[in-house]
Design a protein around this motif. Structure first.
Motif, PDB file in Angstrom:
ATOM      1  N   PRO A  48       0.837  -1.206   0.000  1.00 45.45           N
ATOM      2  CA  PRO A  48       0.000   0.000   0.000  1.00 45.45           C
ATOM      3  C   PRO A  48       0.872   1.256   0.000  1.00 45.45           C
ATOM      4  O   PRO A  48       1.898   1.322   0.681  1.00 45.45           O
ATOM      5  N   LEU A  49       0.452   2.240  -0.765  1.00 44.54           N
ATOM      6  CA  LEU A  49       1.272   3.457  -0.900  1.00 44.54           C
ATOM      7  C   LEU A  49       1.254   4.308   0.361  1.00 44.54           C
ATOM      8  O   LEU A  49       2.218   5.035   0.626  1.00 44.54           O
ATOM      9  N   ASN A  50       0.159   4.223   1.149  1.00 43.05           N
ATOM     10  CA  ASN A  50      -0.004   5.154   2.273  1.00 43.05           C
ATOM     11  C   ASN A  50      -0.155   4.478   3.625  1.00 43.05           C
ATOM     12  O   ASN A  50      -0.777   5.033   4.529  1.00 43.05           O
ATOM     13  N   ASP A  51       0.401   3.286   3.763  1.00 43.80           N
ATOM     14  CA  ASP A  51       0.363   2.626   5.073  1.00 43.80           C
ATOM     15  C   ASP A  51       1.523   1.641   5.179  1.00 43.80           C
ATOM     16  O   ASP A  51       2.162   1.301   4.172  1.00 43.80           O
ATOM     17  N   CYS A  52       1.783   1.187   6.400  1.00 47.35           N
ATOM     18  CA  CYS A  52       2.903   0.284   6.670  1.00 47.35           C
ATOM     19  C   CYS A  52       2.460  -1.172   6.582  1.00 47.35           C
ATOM     20  O   CYS A  52       1.277  -1.480   6.724  1.00 47.35           O
ATOM     21  N   ARG A  53       3.421  -2.043   6.382  1.00 43.94           N
ATOM     22  CA  ARG A  53       3.178  -3.478   6.356  1.00 43.94           C
ATOM     23  C   ARG A  53       4.469  -4.226   6.717  1.00 43.94           C
ATOM     24  O   ARG A  53       5.569  -3.690   6.611  1.00 43.94           O
ATOM     25  N   TYR A  54       4.285  -5.497   7.104  1.00 39.26           N
ATOM     26  CA  TYR A  54       5.394  -6.447   7.177  1.00 39.26           C
ATOM     27  C   TYR A  54       5.189  -7.418   6.015  1.00 39.26           C
ATOM     28  O   TYR A  54       4.057  -7.640   5.576  1.00 39.26           O
ATOM     29  N   ALA A  55       6.283  -7.996   5.532  1.00 40.08           N
ATOM     30  CA  ALA A  55       6.157  -8.919   4.410  1.00 40.08           C
ATOM     31  C   ALA A  55       7.239  -9.987   4.465  1.00 40.08           C
ATOM     32  O   ALA A  55       8.317  -9.781   5.032  1.00 40.08           O
ATOM     33  N   LEU A  56       6.923 -11.124   3.875  1.00 36.69           N
ATOM     34  CA  LEU A  56       7.912 -12.168   3.606  1.00 36.69           C
ATOM     35  C   LEU A  56       7.961 -12.372   2.102  1.00 36.69           C
ATOM     36  O   LEU A  56       6.913 -12.500   1.451  1.00 36.69           O
ATOM     37  N   TYR A  57       9.184 -12.372   1.568  1.00 38.66           N
ATOM     38  CA  TYR A  57       9.360 -12.602   0.141  1.00 38.66           C
ATOM     39  C   TYR A  57      10.376 -13.718  -0.039  1.00 38.66           C
ATOM     40  O   TYR A  57      11.491 -13.665   0.488  1.00 38.66           O
ATOM     41  N   ASP A  58       9.981 -14.761  -0.785  1.00 36.32           N
ATOM     42  CA  ASP A  58      10.850 -15.905  -1.038  1.00 36.32           C
ATOM     43  C   ASP A  58      11.615 -15.642  -2.335  1.00 36.32           C
ATOM     44  O   ASP A  58      11.115 -15.891  -3.437  1.00 36.32           O
ATOM     45  N   ALA A  59      12.814 -15.113  -2.185  1.00 36.92           N
ATOM     46  CA  ALA A  59      13.592 -14.668  -3.345  1.00 36.92           C
ATOM     47  C   ALA A  59      14.350 -15.827  -4.003  1.00 36.92           C
ATOM     48  O   ALA A  59      15.022 -16.603  -3.323  1.00 36.92           O
ATOM     49  N   THR A  60      14.222 -15.912  -5.314  1.00 34.98           N
ATOM     50  CA  THR A  60      14.994 -16.858  -6.107  1.00 34.98           C
ATOM     51  C   THR A  60      16.012 -16.054  -6.905  1.00 34.98           C
ATOM     52  O   THR A  60      15.631 -15.167  -7.686  1.00 34.98           O
ATOM     53  N   TYR A  61      17.287 -16.342  -6.702  1.00 34.96           N
ATOM     54  CA  TYR A  61      18.332 -15.538  -7.363  1.00 34.96           C
ATOM     55  C   TYR A  61      19.535 -16.399  -7.725  1.00 34.96           C
ATOM     56  O   TYR A  61      19.686 -17.524  -7.253  1.00 34.96           O
ATOM     57  N   GLU A  62      20.358 -15.850  -8.560  1.00 35.70           N
ATOM     58  CA  GLU A  62      21.558 -16.548  -9.003  1.00 35.70           C
ATOM     59  C   GLU A  62      22.794 -15.723  -8.684  1.00 35.70           C
ATOM     60  O   GLU A  62      22.796 -14.498  -8.871  1.00 35.70           O
ATOM     61  N   THR A  63      23.807 -16.401  -8.204  1.00 27.85           N
ATOM     62  CA  THR A  63      25.122 -15.783  -8.043  1.00 27.85           C
ATOM     63  C   THR A  63      26.016 -16.293  -9.179  1.00 27.85           C
ATOM     64  O   THR A  63      25.570 -17.044 -10.047  1.00 27.85           O
ATOM     65  N   LYS A  64      27.253 -15.903  -9.157  1.00 23.62           N
ATOM     66  CA  LYS A  64      28.186 -16.350 -10.192  1.00 23.62           C
ATOM     67  C   LYS A  64      28.486 -17.845 -10.075  1.00 23.62           C
ATOM     68  O   LYS A  64      28.986 -18.454 -11.010  1.00 23.62           O
TER      69      LYS A  64
END
Length: 220
Positions: free
Chosen positions: A130-146
């Motif tokens: 939301p643009l005008n309020d606070c939140r907590y979130a969990l994001y399961d990130a999938t990423y690659e390193t070298k």
């Protein structure tokens, strides 16, 4: 001589009558506990540390929040259908009475949504905030390193500058309550506006600095 004796005898009798506590008996007038009387204003009593923290926010964490975290944290062998039901991202908010942190309804992305209703999970996640309020979130990130491909949970505290001051204060003071339930989280990110989060390379830096080469299949 007889008159002097008459005066002397009553004086001794009066002394005995004025002492209601013979020497062999302990005095009890001052034996009551010190704290039976109200505390002096010069020495006020203070709450314990734990009481202070309770009064600081008074917010508890709903059991469903902990269940969601555990489901996202444990990466066990699952059937294709179970994998589709896994949460890729989820938002948590305060209940209406501001006494509990709860799972926000309909503010989530499932793994099964990716490639179906969701093209890019990171962009879709940013749009949930939301643009005008606070939140907590969990994001399961999938990423690659070298060297390899990785997955990591990220705890995000979303506190945009445009949020009401009261909301920012209560979310900030309650953050530790939810963080304590998210044991083992390696990555924490406080975000104060869209400019800080819309560029995925910022999250890439949080995950591993310049060794991260892509996030959700998109090069950085």
């Amino acid at each position: 001589m007889w008159a002097a004796a008459v005066v002397f005898v009553p004086l001794k009798t009066n002394k005995k009558e004025q002492n209601p506590h013979p020497p062999s008996q302990p005095q009890t007038t001052n034996s009551s506990p010190v704290f039976s009387s109200p505390p002096s204003p010069c020495f006020p009593t203070f709450p314990s540390v734990s009481q202070g923290y309770d009064k600081a926010s008074g917010v508890t964490v709903n059991d469903e929040v902990i269940k969601v975290f555990n489901d996202m944290k444990v990466r066990k062998s699952s059937t294709p259908e179970e994998i589709k039901k896994r949460k890729k991202a989820v938002l948590f908010c305060l209940s209406d009475d501001k006494k509990q942190i709860i799972v926000e309804e309909s503010k989530q992305i499932l793994v099964g949504d990716i490639g179906d209703t969701v093209e890019d999970p990171y962009t879709a996640f940013v749009k949930l905030l939301p643009l005008n309020d606070c939140r907590y979130a969990l994001y399961d990130a999938t990423y690659e390193t070298k060297e390899s491909k990785k997955e990591d949970l990220v705890f995000i505290f979303w506190a945009p500058e445009s949020a009401p001051l009261k909301s920012k204060m209560i979310y900030a003071s309650s953050k530790d309550a939810i963080k304590k339930k998210f044991t083992g989280i390696k990555h924490e990110w406080q975000v104060n506006g869209l400019d800080d989060i819309k560029d995925r390379s910022t999250l890439g830096e949080k995950l591993g600095g310049n060794v991260v080469v892509s996030l959700e299949g998109k090069p950085l």
